[in-house]
Enzyme design. Structure first.
Site, PDB file in Angstrom:
ATOM      1  N   CYS A  87      32.255  64.687  11.498  1.00 32.72           N
ATOM      2  CA  CYS A  87      31.116  64.041  12.172  1.00 32.72           C
ATOM      3  C   CYS A  87      30.268  65.133  12.808  1.00 32.72           C
ATOM      4  CB  CYS A  87      31.593  63.058  13.248  1.00 32.72           C
ATOM      5  SG  CYS A  87      30.216  62.463  14.255  1.00 32.72           S
ATOM      6  N   HIS A 120      19.994  62.767  30.416  1.00 31.15           N
ATOM      7  CA  HIS A 120      19.883  61.390  30.920  1.00 31.15           C
ATOM      8  C   HIS A 120      20.856  61.203  32.077  1.00 31.15           C
ATOM      9  CE1 HIS A 120      23.626  60.283  28.906  1.00 31.15           C
ATOM     10  NE2 HIS A 120      23.146  60.769  27.775  1.00 31.15           N
ATOM     11  N   LYS A 157      22.290  59.793  23.807  1.00 31.18           N
ATOM     12  CA  LYS A 157      21.065  60.174  23.124  1.00 31.18           C
ATOM     13  C   LYS A 157      21.025  59.535  21.750  1.00 31.18           C
ATOM     14  CE  LYS A 157      22.817  64.281  23.947  1.00 31.18           C
ATOM     15  NZ  LYS A 157      23.137  65.599  24.497  1.00 31.18           N
TER      16      LYS A 157
HETATM   17  N1  MSP Z   1      28.572  70.489  24.562  1.00 26.68           N
HETATM   18  C1  MSP Z   1      29.648  69.611  24.775  1.00 26.68           C
HETATM   19  C2  MSP Z   1      30.469  70.035  25.972  1.00 26.68           C
HETATM   20  C3  MSP Z   1      31.040  71.405  25.884  1.00 26.68           C
HETATM   21  S1  MSP Z   1      31.909  71.834  27.316  1.00 26.68           S
HETATM   22  C4  MSP Z   1      32.655  73.255  26.959  1.00 26.68           C
HETATM   23  C5  MSP Z   1      29.124  68.198  25.022  1.00 26.68           C
HETATM   24  N2  MSP Z   1      27.854  68.098  25.435  1.00 26.68           N
HETATM   25  S2  MSP Z   1      27.085  66.719  25.772  1.00 26.68           S
HETATM   26  O1  MSP Z   1      25.706  67.066  25.979  1.00 26.68           O
HETATM   27  O2  MSP Z   1      27.352  65.728  24.789  1.00 26.68           O
HETATM   28  O3  MSP Z   1      27.648  66.272  27.141  1.00 26.68           O
HETATM   29  C6  MSP Z   1      28.775  65.444  27.273  1.00 26.68           C
HETATM   30  C7  MSP Z   1      28.980  65.188  28.733  1.00 26.68           C
HETATM   31  O4  MSP Z   1      27.776  64.644  29.322  1.00 26.68           O
HETATM   32  C8  MSP Z   1      30.033  64.168  29.069  1.00 26.68           C
HETATM   33  O5  MSP Z   1      31.346  64.689  29.044  1.00 26.68           O
HETATM   34  C9  MSP Z   1      29.585  63.780  30.460  1.00 26.68           C
HETATM   35  O6  MSP Z   1      29.861  64.796  31.358  1.00 26.68           O
HETATM   36  C10 MSP Z   1      28.095  63.668  30.279  1.00 26.68           C
HETATM   37  N3  MSP Z   1      27.714  62.381  29.743  1.00 26.68           N
HETATM   38  C11 MSP Z   1      26.959  62.167  28.621  1.00 26.68           C
HETATM   39  N4  MSP Z   1      26.802  60.827  28.466  1.00 26.68           N
HETATM   40  C12 MSP Z   1      27.430  60.158  29.448  1.00 26.68           C
HETATM   41  C13 MSP Z   1      27.539  58.802  29.818  1.00 26.68           C
HETATM   42  N5  MSP Z   1      26.968  57.838  29.146  1.00 26.68           N
HETATM   43  N6  MSP Z   1      28.260  58.522  30.913  1.00 26.68           N
HETATM   44  C14 MSP Z   1      28.849  59.488  31.676  1.00 26.68           C
HETATM   45  N7  MSP Z   1      28.750  60.769  31.361  1.00 26.68           N
HETATM   46  C15 MSP Z   1      28.079  61.144  30.240  1.00 26.68           C
HETATM   47  O7  MSP Z   1      29.876  67.269  24.871  1.00 26.68           O
END
Ligand code: MSP
Length: 633
Positions: free
Chosen positions: A127, A19, A299
């Site tokens: 969690c 997204h 998500k």
């Molecule tokens: N798999 C782990 C990261 C491992 S890195 C070694 C993870 N994945 S995630 O799919 O949840 O992605 C998180 C990241 O996605 C956030 O840190 C950011 O970069 C991005 N974002 C996801 N949702 C977001 C928002 N609503 N706003 C801004 N960034 C966001 O965590």
């Protein structure tokens, strides 16, 4: 050795599709990579997918496929999305890649052999969404603050990484390297966290409960905890330990993340690196959340905006521009389609689009459709000097991750160029052949300004930059470089000017064509007028939050230790809207002379101000840096 730049995004979980939160981080990384390439640095840009762990295993089970099949499908969606957003990553890593699996096992063995991994027992609240254990005090009303779900209580024998051993080292390292974690508020958040004793990190999961992971090299019955596996991707991508890429790029490694994963990156990762005998990365750059209806777009909350919907509707460059211009790096931003369309119409259609079309139309008319040949001596250098100043400011803004500021200064230059046209009145000069030479020089200056603008916006809006360059007759094969802006005679006389289509047609937003909306508040319950003297009785101050914790047994009170020139404790009813961690370091507005009151047995000396919106409370903060204790008038 040539200067180098290494940028990474988080590797995204493959439990659901991308997204705009993911798109934002990856676009920021792309802007940085493109910018550093423009400055002549050798650049390596990595993104990828994080595919092991409970979360993925659960999602696969729900979908009725194997974890590998599930990971293959979603990883492919991420991989396909990036070219559609003009992302120029040099490498796409998957944690199921065999070189990564080998590398994780290699590092685990190394740390195990050095004595920093031991076997022990653990119990706590887990969690699945966060893939981590929570302490009871971190939960909000017994739920994970991020996912708003109840964690499971688990008790297991497991392997632990002696993270606590590196706590003091890490505190000192962060203090000695003030921009190791930036912006500063996130450095402070990590330091605040490190004030309490650090637990050791549970780095294994028994195969009796989870098979989908990397088997520990020293115990076949366990798989690796997903974070210990995932973080290592940043060095796998450089062919650690032997690769040339590792030697070249690791010393300049910069990670880009949102604040949700600050702890693993700010605490687990540097201590893991230390234990493995690897130097720390250079910078951790942390941004805020894109919110939708005041909640983090995610998500699991089901309130996401899909990047391709926006791109298809408004065009890629407008989408990239909006994300970069509207979010102050480090702070949260609320996504609204109206704000997007407003920016598109004002900054892109009015300011930039009109400038390009005016200049090209006039230059074709007054210079016979070609870049004019002029005598560069005695030329008016107003625009050239402004372009140089803009370039220097943009460089400084990139160095401290103020990307929205870089766009603001570029737009100042665009508007200055627009004003230059108004001042010089080429249409008046064009009426009198005696002014021909002056007019031609002005047109050259304007075309050169467009070239500077194209180079400056290239990292943000690569397609638009290319379209502008084509219109001013720059050969496609010409290598773009930032320093090229300093040449005041860079355009080739005689090259053909090409009038292109409007870069950004204006857009009307209607009920029918809207993707998403935000509700506004109406002014109800207004109070009677007051005299200035009534207002002047309030002693309003800038306060810095030093510490925040949940008041036990209360469902919305937080106890805040604040600095308003002196230290105080206040109690605020914002626990449903904020977690303690996100408040620490924030500067807020406080009424300092309110009579003390006791709340749940705690004396509160002052009250913070917050807006009461349909979607909950929003604490008032300051637009610019405000000195702690300063009066508010
Ligand atoms: N798999 C782990 C990261 C491992 S890195 C070694 C993870 N994945 S995630 O799919 O949840 O992605 C998180 C990241 O996605 C956030 O840190 C950011 O970069 C991005 N974002 C996801 N949702 C977001 C928002 N609503 N706003 C801004 N960034 C966001 O965590």
């Amino acid at each position: 050795m040539p200067r180098a730049f290494y940028i990474t995004t988080p590797i995204y979980y493959v439990n659901a599709s991308p997204h705009i939160g993911h798109a934002y981080t990856t676009i920021v990384a792309d802007v940085l990579a493109r910018y550093h390439r423009l400055t002549g640095e050798e650049t390596f840009f990595v993104t990828g997918t994080d595919e092991h762990g409970d979360k993925i295993a659960e999602a696969a089970q729900k979908a009725g496929v194997t974890p590998q099949e599930y990971a293959d499908k979603i990883s492919a969606q991420f991989r396909a999305l990036w070219p559609a957003l003009s992302i120029t990553n040099d490498y796409f890593i998957r944690t199921t890649d065999s070189n990564h699996i080998d590398n994780v096992r290699y590092i685990l063995q190394k740390v195990y052999d050095s004595g920093d991994i031991y076997f022990g027992e653990y119990e706590g609240y887990y969690c699945v969404g966060c893939e981590r254990f929570y302490m009871e005090k971190e939960l909000v009303e017994g739920k994970c603050p991020d996912h708003q779900t109840k964690p499971q209580y688990r008790k297991e024998s497991n392997y632990f990484f002696r993270m606590s051993k590196y706590q003091n080292w890490l505190i000192n390292y962060i203090k000695k390297h003030p921009d190791f974690i930036r912006p500063e508020r996130y450095k402070n958040e990590v330091l605040a966290f490190l004030r309490d004793p650090l637990d050791d990190l549970c780095i294994s999961r028994p195969k009796t409960r989870l098979q989908w992971g990397i088997t520990l090299p020293f115990d076949e019955k366990y798989v690796t905890y997903v974070w210990f596996d995932a973080l290592i991707n940043y060095v796998t991508a450089l062919d650690y330990p032997q690769g040339d890429k590792f030697k070249k790029f690791w010393p300049v490694a910069q990670h880009l993340i949102a604040k949700d994963i600050l702890k693993p990156h700010g605490i687990y990762w540097p201590t893991m690196l230390k234990a493995a005998g690897i130097e720390p990365y250079q910078h951790l750059n942390v941004h805020g959340y894109w919110n939708s209806d005041q909640s983090k777009m995610s998500k699991s909350l089901g309130n996401v905006v899909r990047p391709l919907d926006l791109k298809d509707k408004y065009g890629l460059d407008a989408f990239r521009y909006f994300l970069l211009r509207d979010m102050v790096f480090g702070l949260d931003s609320s996504f609204s389609e109206e704000a997007f369309v407003q920016r598109l119409n004002s900054d892109l259609a009015n300011d930039l689009g009109n400038l390009v079309s005016r200049v090209i139309t006039m230059a074709i008319k007054y210079c016979d459709g070609k870049v004019p040949k002029i005598n560069h001596k005695k030329k008016d250098l107003t625009l050239h000097k402004a372009a140089l100043k803009t370039m220097a400011e943009v460089q400084a803004d990139f160095n401290d991750m103020s990307l929205h500021k870089a766009l603001i200064v570029i737009w100042d230059f665009i508007n200055l160029t627009n004003r230059y046209i108004v001042e010089k009145e080429p249409w008046t000069l064009g009426k009198d052949p005696a002014h021909r030479e002056e007019l031609t020089k002005i047109m050259y200056n304007l075309l050169a300004a467009l070239r500077a603008i194209a180079i400056l916006i290239f990292p943000f809006m690569p397609q638009t930059a290319q379209k502008i360059l084509k219109q001013i007759g720059v050969d496609e094969s010409e290598k773009l470089d930032l320093a090229g802006i300093s040449k005041d005679d860079a355009l080739t006389a005689g090259n053909t000017l090409i009038r292109g289509e409007s870069l950004f047609p204006r857009i009307e937003i209607t009920k029918e064509n809207k993707i998403s909306a935000e509700k506004g508040a109406t002014m109800v319950d207004s109070k009677p007028e007051i005299d200035y003297e009534d207002f002047a009785k309030l002693d309003l101050r800038v306060a810095k939050i030093l510490d925040a914790e949940i008041v036990p047994k209360s469902n919305k009170l937080l106890k805040l230790r604040i600095d308003i020139g002196e230290e105080r404790t206040i109690v605020a009813g914002i626990g449903k809207d904020y977690t303690p961690a996100e408040l620490i370091g924030k500067k807020i507005l406080v009424i300092a002379n309110l009579k003390p009151a006791k709340l749940m047995g705690i004396e509160s000396r002052g009250m913070l101000l917050a807006a009461d919106t349909d979607n909950g409370l929003t604490v008032l903060t300051f637009e610019r840096e405000a000195q702690t204790g300063a009066k508010i008038r």
